[in-house]
Design a protein around this motif. Structure first.
Motif, short mmCIF file in Angstrom:
data_model
loop_
_atom_site.label_atom_id
_atom_site.label_comp_id
_atom_site.label_asym_id
_atom_site.label_seq_id
_atom_site.Cartn_x
_atom_site.Cartn_y
_atom_site.Cartn_z
N PHE A 87 -3.34 8.58 94.86
CA PHE A 87 -3.45 7.46 95.80
C PHE A 87 -3.96 6.22 95.07
N VAL A 88 -4.94 6.39 94.19
CA VAL A 88 -5.50 5.26 93.45
C VAL A 88 -4.43 4.62 92.56
N VAL A 89 -3.61 5.43 91.93
CA VAL A 89 -2.53 4.89 91.09
C VAL A 89 -1.62 4.01 91.95
N GLU A 144 -2.38 2.64 94.82
CA GLU A 144 -3.15 1.51 95.34
C GLU A 144 -3.25 0.40 94.30
N GLY A 148 -6.67 10.63 93.23
CA GLY A 148 -6.28 9.92 92.02
C GLY A 148 -4.87 9.37 92.08
#
Lengths: 140, 93
Positions: free
Chosen positions: A49-51, A53, A47
């Motif tokens: 990493f998603v932020v 990304e 999560g």
């Protein structure tokens, strides 16, 4: 099993002990420090990493940002993404194995193997994220 | 540029720390991720997303459960969308 869990716990304890007070005081934003199990921790890492990304995607779409910065982000994301997805798969596999174990349909050894697999993907993921940093730092 | 500052702040704080001699690279990896909280400093959107993520994980901990397939699918979908935007970029466009 105990050794594997102990290794995960040691990693997290080390992480928490090295965290600055400002980080610990911002627990409300720090999913990694809140997570307790390998699956929860992987979700927190993924999560996070998603932020990052999503913010990188916003930069990619921003006019005026130099191409070299965008290319650096692109390359680093290309490396990190597959590792993130492998970590997701490994965490998901552990959840399935725990469920099967609870029903007596598998063994502790299978769980141990899955935990080791997750650990390997997990520890490959973060250096990839760090490479993302390096590319941006070199190009800003 | 708020978004750029946000990401550069995030990435600038994701420094690779020296690893614990016992844990080696593994400790280094997990420790550096903790500083992702810095992402929240640079912009309200990053702050909101991190807070939402933390709330989700806190709920999992309270309920004593792993992430559900629905939660994983939603997260992966967000990543896939961002990844596509990033990878579709062509220099010079």
């Amino acid at each position: 099993m105990i050794n594997i869990l102990a290794r995960f716990a040691a990693i997290v304890l080390m992480a928490l002990s090295l965290g600055a007070c400002s980080i610990l005081s911002q627990r409300e934003y720090n999913a990694v420090s809140i997570a307790e199990t390998p699956e929860q921790r992987t979700y927190a890492v993924y999560g996070s990493f998603v932020v990052a990304e999503r913010q990188a995607a916003a930069i990619i779409q921003t006019p005026g940002v130099q191409d070299k910065i965008k290319v650096a982000l692109q390359k680093a994301d290309a490396v990190a993404k597959p590792l993130a997805d492998k970590s997701l798969e490994a965490a998901d596999a552990i959840t399935d194995i725990r469920r099967a174990l609870a029903m007596g349909q598998t063994t502790e050894d299978k769980l141990n193997i899955a935990l080791l697999d997750l650990e390997q993907w997990y520890t490959r993921l973060v250096p990839a994220v760090n490479d993302l940093i390096k590319f941006v730092e070199e190009n800003k | 540029m708020d978004v750029l500052n946000l990401v550069l702040t995030l990435l600038g704080n994701l420094a690779v720390l020296s690893g614990d001699p016992v844990l080696g690279a593994k400790g280094k990896a997990v420790t550096s991720l903790l500083t992702l909280v810095q992402l929240a400093r640079g912009g309200s959107e990053g702050l909101k997303e991190l807070q939402k993520l933390a709330d989700q994980v806190e709920a999992m901990v309270k309920e004593g459960r792993a992430p559900t397939d629905v939660e994983w699918d939603a997260l992966k979908a967000q990543s896939d969308e961002a990844h596509a935007i990033i990878q579709n970029f062509k220099p010079g466009e």
